[in-house]
Design a protein around this motif. Structure first.
Motif, mmCIF file in Angstrom:
data_model
loop_
_atom_site.group_PDB
_atom_site.id
_atom_site.type_symbol
_atom_site.label_atom_id
_atom_site.label_comp_id
_atom_site.label_asym_id
_atom_site.label_seq_id
_atom_site.Cartn_x
_atom_site.Cartn_y
_atom_site.Cartn_z
ATOM 1 N N GLU A 161 -26.675 8.749 37.308
ATOM 2 C CA GLU A 161 -27.934 9.115 36.655
ATOM 3 C C GLU A 161 -29.115 8.869 37.591
ATOM 4 O OE1 GLU A 161 -27.720 6.963 32.955
ATOM 5 O OE2 GLU A 161 -26.052 8.203 32.241
ATOM 6 N N ALA A 162 -29.078 7.756 38.284
ATOM 7 C CA ALA A 162 -30.168 7.457 39.215
ATOM 8 C C ALA A 162 -30.232 8.492 40.339
ATOM 9 C CB ALA A 162 -29.991 6.053 39.798
ATOM 10 N N LYS A 163 -29.064 8.933 40.811
ATOM 11 C CA LYS A 163 -29.074 9.951 41.863
ATOM 12 C C LYS A 163 -29.764 11.228 41.383
ATOM 13 C CE LYS A 163 -24.797 8.371 44.053
ATOM 14 N NZ LYS A 163 -23.339 8.572 44.070
ATOM 15 N N MET A 164 -29.410 11.653 40.195
ATOM 16 C CA MET A 164 -30.020 12.885 39.678
ATOM 17 C C MET A 164 -31.525 12.721 39.505
ATOM 18 S SD MET A 164 -27.302 14.265 36.840
ATOM 19 C CE MET A 164 -27.955 15.946 36.870
ATOM 20 N N GLU A 165 -31.933 11.551 39.080
ATOM 21 C CA GLU A 165 -33.339 11.332 38.772
ATOM 22 C C GLU A 165 -34.209 11.260 40.020
ATOM 23 O OE1 GLU A 165 -32.110 9.170 34.557
ATOM 24 O OE2 GLU A 165 -33.131 7.975 36.088
ATOM 25 N N THR A 166 -33.659 10.678 41.101
ATOM 26 C CA THR A 166 -34.460 10.541 42.321
ATOM 27 C C THR A 166 -34.300 11.744 43.260
ATOM 28 O OG1 THR A 166 -32.696 9.301 43.398
ATOM 29 C CG2 THR A 166 -34.394 8.025 42.270
ATOM 30 N N GLU A 167 -33.069 12.176 43.469
ATOM 31 C CA GLU A 167 -32.860 13.279 44.418
ATOM 32 C C GLU A 167 -33.630 14.538 44.013
ATOM 33 O OE1 GLU A 167 -28.297 11.808 45.497
ATOM 34 O OE2 GLU A 167 -28.639 13.873 44.875
ATOM 35 N N THR A 168 -33.698 14.760 42.697
ATOM 36 C CA THR A 168 -34.404 15.957 42.228
ATOM 37 C C THR A 168 -35.865 15.960 42.678
ATOM 38 O OG1 THR A 168 -32.950 16.117 40.321
ATOM 39 C CG2 THR A 168 -35.081 17.229 40.139
ATOM 40 N N THR A 169 -36.500 14.802 42.646
ATOM 41 C CA THR A 169 -37.923 14.754 43.021
ATOM 42 C C THR A 169 -38.115 15.031 44.515
ATOM 43 O OG1 THR A 169 -37.921 12.365 43.501
ATOM 44 C CG2 THR A 169 -38.373 13.021 41.227
ATOM 45 N N LYS A 170 -37.115 14.670 45.321
ATOM 46 C CA LYS A 170 -37.223 14.942 46.752
ATOM 47 C C LYS A 170 -36.945 16.408 47.058
ATOM 48 C CE LYS A 170 -35.706 13.130 51.250
ATOM 49 N NZ LYS A 170 -34.972 12.037 51.923
ATOM 50 N N LEU A 171 -35.929 16.978 46.406
ATOM 51 C CA LEU A 171 -35.570 18.385 46.640
ATOM 52 C C LEU A 171 -36.688 19.321 46.224
ATOM 53 C CD1 LEU A 171 -31.940 18.057 45.356
ATOM 54 C CD2 LEU A 171 -32.527 18.890 47.645
ATOM 55 N N LEU A 172 -37.363 18.978 45.123
ATOM 56 C CA LEU A 172 -38.453 19.825 44.629
ATOM 57 C C LEU A 172 -39.791 19.475 45.277
ATOM 58 C CD1 LEU A 172 -37.619 20.050 40.803
ATOM 59 C CD2 LEU A 172 -37.106 21.717 42.606
ATOM 60 N N GLY A 173 -39.764 18.493 46.153
ATOM 61 C CA GLY A 173 -40.992 18.064 46.814
ATOM 62 C C GLY A 173 -41.440 19.044 47.889
ATOM 63 N N SER A 174 -42.630 18.772 48.452
ATOM 64 C CA SER A 174 -43.146 19.690 49.474
ATOM 65 C C SER A 174 -43.241 18.967 50.817
ATOM 66 C CB SER A 174 -44.512 20.219 49.057
ATOM 67 O OG SER A 174 -45.366 19.126 48.783
ATOM 68 N N PHE A 175 -42.944 19.699 51.876
ATOM 69 C CA PHE A 175 -42.941 19.146 53.227
ATOM 70 C C PHE A 175 -44.151 19.699 53.973
ATOM 71 C CE2 PHE A 175 -41.387 19.678 57.713
ATOM 72 C CZ PHE A 175 -41.444 18.331 58.044
ATOM 73 N N ASP A 176 -44.967 18.777 54.475
ATOM 74 C CA ASP A 176 -46.205 19.220 55.107
ATOM 75 C C ASP A 176 -46.134 19.155 56.629
ATOM 76 O OD1 ASP A 176 -46.222 16.565 55.724
ATOM 77 O OD2 ASP A 176 -48.021 16.063 54.570
ATOM 78 N N GLY A 177 -44.934 19.028 57.138
ATOM 79 C CA GLY A 177 -44.800 18.958 58.595
ATOM 80 C C GLY A 177 -44.561 17.546 59.076
ATOM 81 N N SER A 178 -44.900 16.595 58.237
ATOM 82 C CA SER A 178 -44.632 15.215 58.657
ATOM 83 C C SER A 178 -43.903 14.407 57.588
ATOM 84 C CB SER A 178 -45.935 14.515 59.043
ATOM 85 O OG SER A 178 -46.787 14.446 57.930
ATOM 86 N N THR A 179 -44.214 14.630 56.335
ATOM 87 C CA THR A 179 -43.513 13.886 55.284
ATOM 88 C C THR A 179 -43.193 14.808 54.107
ATOM 89 O OG1 THR A 179 -45.569 13.263 54.207
ATOM 90 C CG2 THR A 179 -44.658 11.671 55.778
ATOM 91 N N VAL A 180 -42.226 14.353 53.315
ATOM 92 C CA VAL A 180 -41.910 15.061 52.078
ATOM 93 C C VAL A 180 -42.609 14.347 50.934
ATOM 94 C CG1 VAL A 180 -40.094 15.654 50.433
ATOM 95 C CG2 VAL A 180 -39.687 15.930 52.895
ATOM 96 N N GLU A 181 -43.501 15.079 50.299
ATOM 97 C CA GLU A 181 -44.180 14.549 49.104
ATOM 98 C C GLU A 181 -43.271 14.843 47.911
ATOM 99 O OE1 GLU A 181 -48.033 13.382 47.110
ATOM 100 O OE2 GLU A 181 -47.506 13.520 49.254
ATOM 101 N N THR A 182 -42.806 13.837 47.210
ATOM 102 C CA THR A 182 -41.877 14.093 46.103
ATOM 103 C C THR A 182 -42.608 14.728 44.932
ATOM 104 O OG1 THR A 182 -42.222 11.887 45.237
ATOM 105 C CG2 THR A 182 -40.340 12.182 46.713
ATOM 106 N N HIS A 183 -41.858 15.462 44.158
ATOM 107 C CA HIS A 183 -42.361 16.112 42.947
ATOM 108 C C HIS A 183 -42.478 15.024 41.876
ATOM 109 C CE1 HIS A 183 -42.581 18.926 39.572
ATOM 110 N NE2 HIS A 183 -42.612 19.940 40.428
ATOM 111 N N ASP A 184 -43.447 15.155 40.986
ATOM 112 C CA ASP A 184 -43.597 14.082 39.989
ATOM 113 C C ASP A 184 -42.889 14.374 38.669
ATOM 114 O OD1 ASP A 184 -45.190 16.059 39.061
ATOM 115 O OD2 ASP A 184 -47.051 14.897 39.046
ATOM 116 N N VAL A 185 -41.930 15.270 38.701
ATOM 117 C CA VAL A 185 -41.170 15.560 37.480
ATOM 118 C C VAL A 185 -40.419 14.298 37.016
ATOM 119 C CG1 VAL A 185 -39.177 16.371 38.819
ATOM 120 C CG2 VAL A 185 -39.469 17.096 36.441
#
Lengths: 344, 344, 344, 344
Positions: free
Chosen positions: A203-227
């Motif tokens: 459950e924890a994997k689904m909850e955290t990984e999703t925010t990273k996959l849906l996040g945006s990459f600005d060239g230096s870091t991935v901003e996680t999605h706040d879903v």
């Protein structure tokens, strides 16, 4: 020209699927198979208890299994696929990267590390650029790229499609196949005529990984999605194919039709193992079903159905083959991305 | 003194469970078994394909099956349990009520009718008073009382416990056993190594019946609860026992501990088939499981586990035996309520 | 040049497999699909509940289903495959033969009729000559040819191999998959966590059909083999693939090695659907297994393993895919034989 | 007065069944539970992963697990039940016997040793006299008595009934439940939608143990029966209950009726756990079935059905609950015999 590849943890359930996918692959050539030290030196046929439902490829059967260590793998291998237990992966994968190997890994370690891209090519292939940051930070010639957990992969492509409507929160209930736990992970006495309502850590994997996959990459870091993702994970008596019931609440009103269209509009990636459309949308209310639909697009499809509006968003089911699209196929696809993007 | 009872639809899967429960019952005595006209006149042994895992009671085996009609049932039968297909029930049950029989019914027809009480004794036993309204309105000497659908019963006792925190909305994903579809409802080719992500009409039942069960009765009408229920129903390869993943969002903040305490505090009804505590709360994260826990309290328990706080409420699993607590046992319990409250 | 073919009973489980096999077939072209009168006029997509794990072929989906009657099938159809319930087959098949159609039938009616060849091409393809006798006797322009029951097909190729050692008696215990009973033949409540130790009529089929298949054809009649077959048939919770435990007692002493060699030496027939070798012999003691081995040679293999000498003969296991090699594939193969031998 | 008993290997699958049977036993009182050294000192609740479908008895849950060694067990324990892995049993059981304990063992070691009685009380209870020979030969104060393998127990009572007709040879095909392999013995990936046609060592056990059980004891040695047993053992996807297809060839002609009568005439032993009749004979052709019939007589019945004459003898099916009548219950019954015969 084909790329020589290795498979770390080649004798396990995902390792066998990797062989099944890589042996006929147009761009990759299997050049090294590794396993635990106790199997090193054996033929692959003897070391692996081959359980895939197609015969063991002749070219692989008689090759010698190597130890899982960088100096046991030939130097002309450019890419290794890793399907190691996460504690082993945590130790071994950085060693391979330091030694110059590019690693496409299905192991769960380091998936949420800030400088490690976690990628589904059709969803966030652009995050691969994070490897530059990684190489700078770690001084590696190699690189480490991860695919998410099988239960996360099943759901995220459909969520990515719905994000245009302002994805706010997700509840997801999973009905996961036994192969997700590996060959010996679920005993028959546990699961015949039964359901296990808990899968440790899932459950924890689904909850955290999703925010990273849906996040945006600005060239230096991935901003996680706040879903806000709330997952409830179950093991059911199926062999392959994770089915998931999803409630996705959005800021905008969405009709079932608009949701279905958004999912159907998701394109495949321009890579050999990616299907033409990312999501297969069923109109029949009783589809997708694990046994009937898990092998769509050679097991690389994500399918969805039962799409309905609720008072707060959209409700639907989704399905993917957990050891193909959800594990071995995911790693192969990421390997294809690495090759296509010039990281090898 | 025992009450003579009849069973309408006695040869089906729920009918057989009714016999299993009523034959040894301290207060009831089976005096009439009915089935479709084609079986009338046969012995019960011949008419029914007995499939329950305890032997067919000798007293029942040789009794003659009657037609499902009021004048085929002896007049000294005061109470009939009905487990008819809903279209048959819709026609036959009112005829029995007019003829003076009190009917405790598991059939899905008329559950949401305004003057028909829909009851789980431990949750809303006071709704039985609606029978006065019913008799006035319909001019019946008899009466019609319903129990809810098996998937609804599994969830509602736990929701009733949480309502003290201001129950606002519910998402529920069900993993339902094949016996819920009747003996021939799910073929083996449909369900082996598979999940069916759709059960016709089931979601609507859960969404509406819940609002009536949690509603309040003011002496003349039942005011439904305004909770928003969103259900997703699946059939899985288990024989008995519906497991459900629930997200319950509440107006007040609730801790997992408070939620568990509220569930554990639900009392049984003072009736022979009611368990001492309405809800069994497990602390082990991997319980309840259908095969291990469905027969708790002789199949009349509702159990819960995996209770966790979310950002918006409480998440947990619950389980009940679908043909015992969820069907035959539910009807018997309602029969006990009718007897105890003086409606016979 | 391809032959136009029809499928009688095209909507059932075997009918769907026939479509799966015939649609890509190099020599046959599907030109007519029939079903019961109630489905006639519907599209195939609507009439059939497609359940095969590959998508319904587009060319078939929209074709119109015809009634199962000779005048409903175009005259340029030369060959029809029949997978009808045996009582329907008994009535309809002769009518097609009279009307000039050649019928390759999987239905169980008339299999033991004296002038009807019962054929596994690799075992007794020469029995096809009996069709001359049949045409003379019945005055048909068409012809009727049968394949045996799925459980018989699984065993007979191995017995044919052992007959060189003087086959005297056979005991066979079957572990049969649920698909052998058709889509709705076995309910989930019957078979989950269970075995059914009886399949009506199955044992007699194995005991009689085997003597005809192993019999010799002298140009006018088939002299049955005098082997004494004792069968015990069980249904187990597998989807596809009949596994059988066989004891074959012979007049001559046989070693396990000689038995294995005799089986491995059985050649395929020179027909498109026949595998190169009739019997796949496994050396691993735990093979063949239904799930792992049923699809060998595209589902047309018979495999054997666990071969051991006993005090009286040979003991072994054999396996075949019951709806492929054992039903639809068997009929297609017989159709290929009819085409190759000039009966169309 | 009750007898204090110990359980060696109390945390395993059979150990848990032993607790389930011994805790409410009228004559025995559980006084010691042992497990491997790594569990010694823990509470039973912590050491065992309790998986039986009745709750763990409170009196047992908190007792401390001991090491499996004679000096770890109190001296007032007169009888120990052993359910150890056979290699451990081979080492530990003689040590207990030397130390004065009487051992009723389900472990497979030493079953065929000449001075070790192998007993099913209803079949060959008189063999218990061999313990005198054993004590003389080994100088033990204790004693070692064995019950047979679960698959052997299922068949032998029916064979004992048929031996009056001159039992010559037996072919038996088994459809064995997964619990026979222990809790983790069969993985879900091995058995869902599958059959395993081989169980290592099982066939040899059935073939040899049967000759000892049906043998005659003359006061000093057991003369084995010369019946020729040929077994073929399969694992199927059932939880509990071994079903077996048997062909028993006899020197005399036997009708199906005579065979059924002989089986039905087998009496129970005069011991608390023995059923009134040793063999339940079904007339319905599709019984016994594992799920429906395994718990007859509290799991201590052997049932038979499908009895037919063949050209050479009798063919039938038989069934027993493999961990009750076939393992834990068999050991308890032998313990009752030892108590009744004065060996404690």
């Amino acid at each position: 020209m084909t790329t020589k590849v290795g498979i770390l943890g080649a004798t396990g359930a995902v390792g066998q699927r990797l062989i099944q996918l890589l042996e006929p692959h147009p761009d990759f050539e299997i050049a090294a198979l590794t396993a635990s030290a106790s199997s090193a030196g054996e033929t692959y046929r003897d070391a692996a208890k081959w359980r895939v439902d197609s015969p063991i490829p002749a070219s692989v059967a008689d090759s010698t299994v190597r130890e899982t260590a960088p100096d046991a793998v030939p130097d002309d291998v450019a890419l290794v696929f890793s399907s190691l237990p996460s504690d082993v992966g945590a130790e071994v994968e950085p060693a391979f990267c330091e030694d110059g190997y590019v690693v496409s890994s299905n192991s769960s370690n380091a998936r949420m590390a800030e400088d490690v891209p976690l990628i589904i090519p059709e969803v966030n292939g652009d995050h691969v650029g994070l490897l530059e940051v990684q190489r700078d930070a770690r001084g590696w010639d190699g690189a480490l790229l991860k695919n998410p957990n099988c239960s996360t992969i099943t759901m995220v492509p459909t969520l990515a499609a719905l994000d245009r409507f302002g994805l706010e929160s997700v509840r997801v209930s999973t009905l996961q196949a036994v192969s997700g736990a590996g060959y010996s992970g679920v005993t028959s006495m546990e699961i015949i005529d039964n359901v296990l309502p808990h899968i440790g850590g899932e459950e924890a994997k689904m909850e955290t990984e999703t925010t990273k996959l849906l996040g945006s990459f600005d060239g230096s870091t991935v901003e996680t999605h706040d879903v806000d993702v709330q997952a409830s994970c179950n093991r059911v008596p199926t062999l392959d194919g994770h089915l998931e019931n999803v409630w996705a609440d959005t800021t905008e009103d969405v009709t079932a039709e608009a949701a279905a269209e958004a999912m159907a509009a998701m394109e495949g990636a321009d890579l050999p193992s990616s299907p033409e459309r990312m999501v297969r949308v069923f109109e029949e209310p009783d589809r997708p079903q694990p046994r009937l639909d898990r092998m769509l697009d050679s097991g690389m499809a994500v399918s969805a159905g039962g799409i309905k509006e609720t008072s707060t968003g959209i409700q639907y089911d989704c399905l993917a083959h957990n050891t193909m699209r959800g594990a071995a196929g995911a790693s192969v696809l990421n390997g294809e991305l690495l090759r296509s993007e010039g990281y090898l």
